[in-house]
Design a protein around this motif. Sequence first.
Motif, mmCIF file in Angstrom:
data_model
loop_
_atom_site.group_PDB
_atom_site.id
_atom_site.type_symbol
_atom_site.label_atom_id
_atom_site.label_comp_id
_atom_site.label_asym_id
_atom_site.label_seq_id
_atom_site.Cartn_x
_atom_site.Cartn_y
_atom_site.Cartn_z
ATOM 1 N N ARG A 34 87.480 37.574 -1.204
ATOM 2 C CA ARG A 34 86.154 37.148 -1.677
ATOM 3 C C ARG A 34 85.798 37.844 -3.000
ATOM 4 O O ARG A 34 85.283 37.236 -3.915
ATOM 5 C CB ARG A 34 85.098 37.482 -0.623
ATOM 6 N N ARG A 35 86.134 39.138 -3.095
ATOM 7 C CA ARG A 35 85.782 39.886 -4.298
ATOM 8 C C ARG A 35 86.560 39.451 -5.525
ATOM 9 O O ARG A 35 86.043 39.468 -6.632
ATOM 10 C CB ARG A 35 86.039 41.381 -4.076
ATOM 11 N N TYR A 36 87.823 39.108 -5.321
ATOM 12 C CA TYR A 36 88.685 38.917 -6.492
ATOM 13 C C TYR A 36 89.168 37.486 -6.712
ATOM 14 O O TYR A 36 89.848 37.230 -7.696
ATOM 15 C CB TYR A 36 89.882 39.878 -6.419
ATOM 16 N N GLU A 37 88.848 36.562 -5.820
ATOM 17 C CA GLU A 37 89.419 35.216 -6.009
ATOM 18 C C GLU A 37 88.953 34.586 -7.327
ATOM 19 O O GLU A 37 89.745 33.975 -8.035
ATOM 20 C CB GLU A 37 89.143 34.298 -4.815
ATOM 21 N N ARG A 38 87.674 34.756 -7.660
ATOM 22 C CA ARG A 38 87.178 34.131 -8.891
ATOM 23 C C ARG A 38 87.727 34.790 -10.154
ATOM 24 O O ARG A 38 88.251 34.088 -11.019
ATOM 25 C CB ARG A 38 85.658 34.127 -8.902
ATOM 26 N N PRO A 39 87.611 36.130 -10.283
ATOM 27 C CA PRO A 39 88.162 36.717 -11.510
ATOM 28 C C PRO A 39 89.663 36.513 -11.663
ATOM 29 O O PRO A 39 90.137 36.249 -12.774
ATOM 30 C CB PRO A 39 87.813 38.199 -11.408
ATOM 31 N N CYS A 157 94.713 40.049 -23.220
ATOM 32 C CA CYS A 157 93.944 41.238 -23.637
ATOM 33 C C CYS A 157 92.468 40.898 -23.824
ATOM 34 O O CYS A 157 91.591 41.610 -23.325
ATOM 35 C CB CYS A 157 94.489 41.779 -24.958
ATOM 36 N N ILE A 158 92.201 39.825 -24.527
ATOM 37 C CA ILE A 158 90.796 39.510 -24.832
ATOM 38 C C ILE A 158 90.061 39.047 -23.575
ATOM 39 O O ILE A 158 88.872 39.333 -23.401
ATOM 40 C CB ILE A 158 90.670 38.486 -25.989
ATOM 41 N N LEU A 159 90.779 38.365 -22.694
ATOM 42 C CA LEU A 159 90.136 37.941 -21.438
ATOM 43 C C LEU A 159 89.758 39.150 -20.589
ATOM 44 O O LEU A 159 88.656 39.234 -20.054
ATOM 45 C CB LEU A 159 91.066 37.026 -20.642
ATOM 46 N N VAL A 163 85.905 39.104 -21.151
ATOM 47 C CA VAL A 163 85.458 38.195 -20.080
ATOM 48 C C VAL A 163 85.326 38.988 -18.779
ATOM 49 O O VAL A 163 84.312 38.913 -18.098
ATOM 50 C CB VAL A 163 86.421 36.997 -19.909
ATOM 51 N N GLU A 164 86.360 39.784 -18.478
ATOM 52 C CA GLU A 164 86.304 40.580 -17.247
ATOM 53 C C GLU A 164 85.630 41.931 -17.457
ATOM 54 O O GLU A 164 85.346 42.630 -16.479
ATOM 55 C CB GLU A 164 87.719 40.787 -16.677
ATOM 56 N N LEU B 49 82.095 35.052 -25.162
ATOM 57 C CA LEU B 49 83.170 35.374 -24.204
ATOM 58 C C LEU B 49 82.572 35.888 -22.897
ATOM 59 O O LEU B 49 82.984 35.496 -21.807
ATOM 60 C CB LEU B 49 84.108 36.426 -24.796
ATOM 61 N N GLY B 50 81.575 36.762 -23.041
ATOM 62 C CA GLY B 50 80.955 37.321 -21.844
ATOM 63 C C GLY B 50 80.189 36.285 -21.044
ATOM 64 O O GLY B 50 79.980 36.440 -19.840
ATOM 65 N N ALA B 51 79.758 35.224 -21.729
ATOM 66 C CA ALA B 51 78.953 34.202 -21.048
ATOM 67 C C ALA B 51 79.807 33.070 -20.481
ATOM 68 O O ALA B 51 79.267 32.137 -19.876
ATOM 69 C CB ALA B 51 77.932 33.643 -22.034
ATOM 70 N N LEU B 52 81.128 33.154 -20.666
ATOM 71 C CA LEU B 52 81.984 32.079 -20.122
ATOM 72 C C LEU B 52 81.850 32.045 -18.596
ATOM 73 O O LEU B 52 81.803 33.092 -17.950
ATOM 74 C CB LEU B 52 83.447 32.331 -20.493
ATOM 75 N N PRO B 53 81.774 30.864 -18.029
ATOM 76 C CA PRO B 53 81.609 30.800 -16.572
ATOM 77 C C PRO B 53 82.904 31.194 -15.849
ATOM 78 O O PRO B 53 83.989 31.053 -16.401
ATOM 79 C CB PRO B 53 81.297 29.324 -16.321
ATOM 80 N N GLU B 54 82.731 31.686 -14.617
ATOM 81 C CA GLU B 54 83.911 31.980 -13.804
ATOM 82 C C GLU B 54 84.455 30.676 -13.260
ATOM 83 O O GLU B 54 83.678 29.806 -12.861
ATOM 84 C CB GLU B 54 83.527 32.877 -12.629
ATOM 85 N N HIS B 55 85.747 30.523 -13.265
ATOM 86 C CA HIS B 55 86.338 29.345 -12.628
ATOM 87 C C HIS B 55 86.485 29.615 -11.141
ATOM 88 O O HIS B 55 86.812 30.737 -10.745
ATOM 89 C CB HIS B 55 87.686 29.018 -13.257
#
Lengths: 203, 195
Positions: A34-39, A157-159, A163-164, B49-55
Amino acid sequence: MSERPVTDWRELVDQDVVRLAALGHEAAYRELIRRYERPVFSLIYRMVRDRELAEDLAQETFIKVLNAIDSYRPEYKFSSWIFKIANNAAIDQLRRRSLDTLSLDGSPHAESAEAIEATTLQVGDDRESQLDEVANRELGAMIEEAIGQLRPEYRNCILLRHVEGRPYEEIAEILDLPLGTVKTYIHRARNELRILLAAVRDE
Amino acid sequence: MMTTAAHLTTDELDAFLEDHPTPRATSHLATCAECQMMVTLDREVVYHLGALPEHVPSYRFADGVMARVTVGHPVSAPVVVPATPRALAARRRVLVAGGLTGAAVAGAFGWAILNPAAALGFASPALQQGGHALWAGMQVGLSSAVDQPVLAWVTDMVAAPMRAIPILVGAAGAYALALTGMRHLLTEPAHHARG
């Protein structure tokens, strides 16, 4: 040491959940998923640009991690471990399929016209038409697409960084790269995205 | 706007993104339009980038994983986790405070029983009279109640305390059962791993 029953999994840190999973509590496995499936799925999907394939790879990642839960070393972050395996799965797949160049024609896994269109990337050769197209889209969608055009090593790297939200040191650990290299890749990736954004703004 | 100072380095650009730029970078940025544009675009890129939705994977994802995972040594006992140092400290504080309060109350009662005159001395004359009357009434009531045939078992029990043991054990068992039942009713539903 005193113990208390788990009433709310959210109050447990990853290390505790992993420990409970290693003790054989199935609910703890579910909690890790549940914690990690989305990221994990998001990272892989943004790397391979193919939903079905990303789901398969994300599942493989979890299966590998959860079946080896006994070998987890608590001195490392669980997130680093799972992202490392997810990244390796995505990179292996990209290497096998050379997806970054094949992507012009869409995913080889795509079985319908819609699927081909959905997985097709626009690249710089047709810059004018690309910019015409992106001008009508949300900026976020444009950035998402631009990420797909980055070299895979810049992309992960950028993701992971923006993003993460992972710190540089953890990214270096996940990708087995020197810290300086990680910083360089992120700056180059950001530079490419910046150029793209500036071009869109000039339109 | 032109400037001769060196443009921002990548580390300095990073520092701007993390909102702790160096004084040199700040003063350079004030005079360099090129770097200003770079910082603005960088911030915009990072924001998007930070605002991109989670898939989100399909709803079958977790079940698909669990079907292929071998859960270690199955455990049917309730899931427990070692209490954190913070929780232990809080529990200790509650125990100490409760113990001190209980000891203070018991001490006060004990002292009042041993020194009824002094204890009543704290109260107003009207309350003292009321207290005396209440105490006398209780004594009369208790002595007449104990003499009633229906309460003969109380007298017997005082005469032979061993008889009280089964009754006390039974009462404690019933209390524990009731507590367990209440706890069960009030506990949140467990996390069911399957189904």
